[in-house]
Design a protein around this motif. Structure first.
Motif, PDB file in Angstrom:
ATOM      1  N   SER A 151      20.440-109.987  78.735  1.00 29.02           N
ATOM      2  CA  SER A 151      21.315-110.523  77.694  1.00 29.02           C
ATOM      3  C   SER A 151      20.771-111.872  77.257  1.00 29.02           C
ATOM      4  CB  SER A 151      22.749-110.673  78.223  1.00 29.02           C
ATOM      5  OG  SER A 151      23.592-111.255  77.255  1.00 29.02           O
ATOM      6  N   ILE A 152      20.573-112.039  75.943  1.00 26.39           N
ATOM      7  CA  ILE A 152      20.056-113.291  75.397  1.00 26.39           C
ATOM      8  C   ILE A 152      20.937-113.697  74.229  1.00 26.39           C
ATOM      9  CG2 ILE A 152      18.061-114.511  74.472  1.00 26.39           C
ATOM     10  CD1 ILE A 152      16.262-112.386  75.566  1.00 26.39           C
ATOM     11  N   GLY A 153      21.577-114.875  74.324  1.00 25.71           N
ATOM     12  CA  GLY A 153      22.478-115.313  73.268  1.00 25.71           C
ATOM     13  C   GLY A 153      22.363-116.782  72.970  1.00 25.71           C
ATOM     14  N   ILE A 154      22.796-117.162  71.758  1.00 22.03           N
ATOM     15  CA  ILE A 154      22.684-118.559  71.336  1.00 22.03           C
ATOM     16  C   ILE A 154      23.949-119.352  71.647  1.00 22.03           C
ATOM     17  CG2 ILE A 154      21.069-118.003  69.500  1.00 22.03           C
ATOM     18  CD1 ILE A 154      23.330-118.243  67.511  1.00 22.03           C
ATOM     19  N   GLY A 155      25.037-118.701  72.067  1.00 20.44           N
ATOM     20  CA  GLY A 155      26.298-119.377  72.312  1.00 20.44           C
ATOM     21  C   GLY A 155      26.416-119.905  73.729  1.00 20.44           C
ATOM     22  N   GLY A 156      27.249-120.933  73.901  1.00 22.54           N
ATOM     23  CA  GLY A 156      27.535-121.499  75.208  1.00 22.54           C
ATOM     24  C   GLY A 156      29.029-121.632  75.402  1.00 22.54           C
ATOM     25  N   PHE A 157      29.449-122.287  76.479  1.00 16.45           N
ATOM     26  CA  PHE A 157      30.863-122.439  76.766  1.00 16.45           C
ATOM     27  C   PHE A 157      31.588-123.231  75.686  1.00 16.45           C
ATOM     28  CE2 PHE A 157      29.360-121.953  81.281  1.00 16.45           C
ATOM     29  CZ  PHE A 157      29.919-120.692  81.445  1.00 16.45           C
ATOM     30  N   ILE A 191      21.540-108.857  72.573  1.00 16.56           N
ATOM     31  CA  ILE A 191      20.800-109.998  72.049  1.00 16.56           C
ATOM     32  C   ILE A 191      21.451-110.504  70.771  1.00 16.56           C
ATOM     33  CG2 ILE A 191      19.204-108.522  70.729  1.00 16.56           C
ATOM     34  CD1 ILE A 191      16.997-110.585  71.392  1.00 16.56           C
ATOM     35  N   SER A 192      21.471-111.826  70.600  1.00 15.98           N
ATOM     36  CA  SER A 192      21.899-112.403  69.335  1.00 15.98           C
ATOM     37  C   SER A 192      20.858-112.056  68.288  1.00 15.98           C
ATOM     38  CB  SER A 192      22.034-113.931  69.452  1.00 15.98           C
ATOM     39  OG  SER A 192      23.137-114.285  70.249  1.00 15.98           O
ATOM     40  N   GLY A 193      21.272-111.333  67.272  1.00 14.59           N
ATOM     41  CA  GLY A 193      20.318-110.920  66.258  1.00 14.59           C
ATOM     42  C   GLY A 193      19.641-112.087  65.577  1.00 14.59           C
ATOM     43  N   ASP A 194      20.323-113.241  65.560  1.00 16.31           N
ATOM     44  CA  ASP A 194      19.742-114.435  64.948  1.00 16.31           C
ATOM     45  C   ASP A 194      18.394-114.799  65.572  1.00 16.31           C
ATOM     46  OD1 ASP A 194      22.544-115.655  63.655  1.00 16.31           O
ATOM     47  OD2 ASP A 194      22.788-114.589  65.530  1.00 16.31           O
ATOM     48  N   GLY A 223      23.230-103.860  72.386  1.00 22.53           N
ATOM     49  CA  GLY A 223      24.090-104.729  71.602  1.00 22.53           C
ATOM     50  C   GLY A 223      23.255-105.686  70.773  1.00 22.53           C
ATOM     51  N   ILE A 224      23.458-105.670  69.451  1.00 25.73           N
ATOM     52  CA  ILE A 224      22.782-106.619  68.559  1.00 25.73           C
ATOM     53  C   ILE A 224      23.865-107.327  67.781  1.00 25.73           C
ATOM     54  CG2 ILE A 224      21.139-106.928  66.694  1.00 25.73           C
ATOM     55  CD1 ILE A 224      19.724-104.464  67.561  1.00 25.73           C
ATOM     56  N   LEU A 225      24.081-108.589  68.117  1.00 26.74           N
ATOM     57  CA  LEU A 225      25.241-109.316  67.625  1.00 26.74           C
ATOM     58  C   LEU A 225      24.804-110.426  66.686  1.00 26.74           C
ATOM     59  CD1 LEU A 225      27.251-109.415  70.959  1.00 26.74           C
ATOM     60  CD2 LEU A 225      27.267-107.672  69.171  1.00 26.74           C
TER      61      LEU A 225
END
Length: 467
Positions: A151-157, A191-194, A223-225
């Motif tokens: 899982s790789i995303g650009i968001g945090g808490f 993964i964050s699509g961005d 998942g591509i978000l």
């Protein structure tokens, strides 16, 4: 088991509770005798963080054998401070023989030494990279022999807080290199699509899913978000992303084991709908908007892409081949779905057992979906003959609409739908930084007296403020 019960009791919501050691409640018990110490150690240290304690940069090696999950950060949110990643820690990771999961939350670019150390952990099966920054040295020659979930995303808490000087081109190249190195044995990818774009919030269309998963033969969950683009249409609404390809390449031919797919902010006529494998069991379509940190500017009109009633009908028509679907999330509505939409879902997905509906909440009449289930809505739900679990979420924009768990609505649903096993509900405050809370009822609710009805009316002043 007693230890599981104690851990569950200690699992209370509190600010930055995600940074608390989940096994800390067992420490007093471990101090009672040598035997209890030996028994509790695996429970206390199954999940750890890389906090600096007593000036030491790495955990005592006598505890490594207990670690199952390790959280690695370069700063603390609960107690603001800098955390240092050291060669001692890099050298310790491959020696943790029971380690199966690692989460990364770093403000700096991911050190190549850290990735190399993680790739040598033979037991590592799950890697989560949050608030990612991937513009460091190129991650070549990484093995990750057991990694199956990524899982790789650009968001945090605290939402998205990316620094402005990220080298986007290098980041995109590094992620492509990284994905190639682990693709052959990935069963789960989110993964964050961005991150697949040369710019954050790329204009539509952008990524073609068949091209992305072409080298992932054992993939089961994808998942591509994407998050919305500042680009707007003539109605000043966000523009949807396009994920499918015009040549009609079937995802099942590329990844024959694919059973679960999650997409955000795509349009109702995206070619990807017709490219989904007919054997798909779970489909999740949702709006998504980055919650930006206060000190990071964002486009003033940023918002999720949502469906009008006719858009929902078009999307459902395009995904009519999924007669094996058992789990559906369909939440990008502007207004709550009508009974006609529910009837279409029942017709298109005869095996459906779990349904999650969601929309924005603007008007008092929208409450029929959860607090005052109406006759037409109940009759439509009865058509979903295999339905066992119903979830409803509302994105609300003013606090007066959050009136607590709608127990009366859950009671009525249980009464009218005798095969329904659980009802779950969530008010999701837009722009809130705290986690969403779900309330869930099972059929034991019917053994209690009828819950009180919440007044349907909302004060005019609140309604005027919202509109």
């Amino acid at each position: 088991m007693v230890f599981e019960t104690l851990l569950d009791l200690d699992d209370t919501e509190q600010p930055y509770g995600h940074e608390l050691c989940s096994g800390a409640c067992l420490i007093p018990l471990s101090e009672t005798c040598r035997h209890m110490r030996a028994v509790t150690l695996p429970w206390i240290f199954h999940e750890v963080y890389n906090w600096r304690r007593h000036g030491v940069d790495v955990w005592p090696d006598t505890l490594w054998c207990f670690f199952r999950t390790v959280h690695i950060r370069d700063h603390s949110v609960r107690r603001p401070s800098q955390l240092w990643l050291t060669p001692q820690m890099y050298g310790a990771l491959p020696k943790m023989e029971a380690l199966t999961k690692v989460t990364l939350r770093l403000q700096a670019a991911i050190p190549i030494e850290l990735l190399s150390a993680l790739s040598s952990v033979c037991s590592l099966s799950v890697l989560e990279i949050h608030q990612v920054r991937f513009d460091g040295p190129s991650p070549d020659d990484l093995s990750f022999p057991s990694l199956s979930s990524l899982s790789i995303g650009i968001g945090g808490f605290r939402g998205v807080g990316r620094v402005p000087d990220i080298n986007k081109n290098r980041e995109r190249e590094n992620i492509a290199t990284f994905l190639r190195s682990v693709s052959q044995h990935l069963t789960t990818l989110c993964i964050s699509g961005d991150l697949l774009s040369s710019q954050e919030h790329a204009p539509s269309p952008f990524i073609h899913v068949p091209n992305l998963i072409a080298q992932m033969p054992v993939l089961r969950s994808l998942g591509i978000l994407f998050t919305p683009s500042p680009q707007r249409n003539s109605f000043n609404l966000p523009v949807a992303f396009t994920l499918g390809t015009s040549d009609g390449s079937q995802l099942g031919d590329i990844s024959p084991h694919l059973t679960s797919v999650s997409f955000s902010n795509i349009g109702s006529d995206d070619p990807i709908y017709r490219q989904l494998p007919s054997t798909l069991e779970s489909l999740h379509l949702m709006p998504l908007c980055d919650r930006y940190a206060i000190d990071v500017s964002m486009h003033p009109d940023m918002g999720e892409f949502r469906f009008l009633e006719e858009d929902a009908a078009t999307a459902l028509e395009n995904i009519s081949n999924l007669d094996q679907l058992v789990d559906l999330t369909f939440t990008p509505f502007v207004r709550p779905p009508s009974p006609e939409v529910i009837s279409t879902i029942a017709r298109q997905f005869p095996m459906l057992r779990c349904l999650h509906l969601g929309s924005s909440m603007w008007l008092p009449n929208d409450l029929y979906l959860v607090e005052f289930p109406e006759k037409d809505f109940l009759e439509a739900l009865r058509l979903i003959q295999c339905l066992r679990h119903l979830k409803v979420s509302f994105d609300i924009f003013w606090d007066s609409l959050d009136r607590g768990p709608p127990a009366y609505g859950a009671y009525r649903l249980m009464q009218e739908l005798p095969d329904l096993q659980t009802v779950s509900h969530c008010w999701r405050h837009c722009h809130a930084t705290s986690p969403h809370r779900w309330d869930t009822w099972d059929r034991s609710l019917l053994l209690q007296s009828t819950p009180p009805r919440i007044p349907k009316e909302i004060p005019d002043i609140e309604l005027q403020r919202a509109l």
